[in-house]
Design an enzyme around this catalytic site. Structure first.
Site, PDB file in Angstrom:
ATOM      1  N   GLU A 113       0.828  -1.215   0.000  1.00  0.00           N
ATOM      2  CA  GLU A 113       0.000   0.000   0.000  1.00  0.00           C
ATOM      3  C   GLU A 113       0.863   1.266   0.000  1.00  0.00           C
ATOM      4  OE1 GLU A 113      -4.065  -1.509   2.116  1.00  0.00           O
ATOM      5  OE2 GLU A 113      -2.311  -1.368   3.394  1.00  0.00           O
ATOM      6  N   GLU A 133      -3.706  -9.774   3.657  1.00  0.00           N
ATOM      7  CA  GLU A 133      -4.550  -9.530   4.841  1.00  0.00           C
ATOM      8  C   GLU A 133      -5.626 -10.587   5.064  1.00  0.00           C
ATOM      9  OE1 GLU A 133      -3.544  -7.219   2.728  1.00  0.00           O
ATOM     10  OE2 GLU A 133      -2.987  -5.389   3.796  1.00  0.00           O
TER      11      GLU A 133
END
Ligand code: COA
Length: 259
Positions: A113, A133
């Site tokens: 990210e 995740e």
């Protein structure tokens, strides 16, 4: 002065290194706040033309959010921690200067990210990039579900986010997630070369062009075109525009001043 990052200046390049190699540069809340402070210092120094973001050591760029902090994250922290990361990563994305992620190893979760918030990405051939995740029972929270589909398209983003499986540097290159893949020992040279190619161009033209391109993913096509036209008009008022065109017509190298 920083605990988890390093900030170095090399001429017109600022190099921000996430510096917890023994934890594979996992980003905790302290790191996030330090990145924010470093960005303020970079903005204030008045000379940086490009920021390079990388990770310390040979194994990881950033191997995700600090899993020890994730273990303590309840719903309230889940909201506040992600909003803060989104804010700071967006600050990187919106900097007036371009940024290049030098992906020297694992870029996982918040690491990918962070890299995606940069203007461009160059990866070492050994790098692995992913949004793992879901494997931990959570979902990306620092922009992954928004920036990944914009960069690689919906289908590939869905595959990466729903399987949680990383891609290799070569796969990332093929899908447009990184701009270049180079041998690990050539990574910083390749990134500096890319930075130098940007720095050779007039400062204001680079800044306006970056702003115009960023708009393309946020506003309607018509508004994006209007914005592009205003920024183009601003660039026509710079001294470097006069110099760039004069130099071309006079068949000489331009001497840009950044004005
Ligand atoms: N958060 C906190 N600590 C982390 C971490 C993370 N995201 N990633 C690695 N570490 C720590 C390990 O706990 C270990 O600490 P220790 O030496 O105190 O036990 C140290 O970093 C080295 O990790 P290790 O797994 O032994 O390194 P490796 O080189 O064999 O493997 C990875 C590297 C990146 C494949 C592996 O560390 C990993 O899978 N990390 C978690 C990735 C992840 O799921 N991130 C997403 C979070 S949203």
């Amino acid at each position: 002065m920083f605990e988890n990052i390093k900030l170095e200046q090399d001429g017109e390049i600022s190099i921000l290194t996430v510096n917890r190699p023994d934890k594979r540069n996992a980003v905790n809340n302290v790191t996030v706040e330090e990145i924010d402070k470093a960005l303020s210092q970079i903005e204030a120094n008045g000379k940086t033309r490009v920021m390079i973001l990388t990770g310390a050591g040979e194994k990881a760029f950033v191997a995700g959010a600090d899993i020890n902090e994730l273990a303590r994250r309840d719903m309230l922290l889940g909201r506040s921690d992600t909003r803060r990361r989104q804010e700071i990563y967006t600050r990187i994305e919106m900097l007036e200067i371009p940024s290049i992620a030098a992906i020297n190893g694992f870029a996982l979760g918040t690491g990918l990210e962070l890299a995606m918030a940069c203007t461009m990405r160059v990866a070492s051939a050994t790098a692995k990039l992913g949004q793992p995740e879901v494997k931990l029972g959570i979902i990306p929270g620092a922009g992954g579900t928004q920036r990944l589909p914009r960069l690689v398209g919906m289908g590939r983003a869905m595959e990466m986010i729903l399987t949680g499986n990383p891609v290799t540097a070569e796969q990332a290159l093929a899908m447009g997630l990184v701009n270049q893949v180079v041998a690990p020992e050539n990574l910083m040279d390749a990134v500096r070369k890319l930075a130098a190619a940007i720095i050779a161009n007039p400062k204001m033209a680079v800044q306006y062009a970056k702003e115009a391109v960023l708009r393309s993913s946020e506003v309607s096509f018509a508004s994006g075109l209007a914005h592009e036209s205003y920024l183009h008009a601003l660039s026509c008022g710079t001294e470097d525009k006069k110099e760039g065109i004069a130099a071309f017509l006079e068949k000489r190298s331009p001497n840009f001043t950044g004005k």
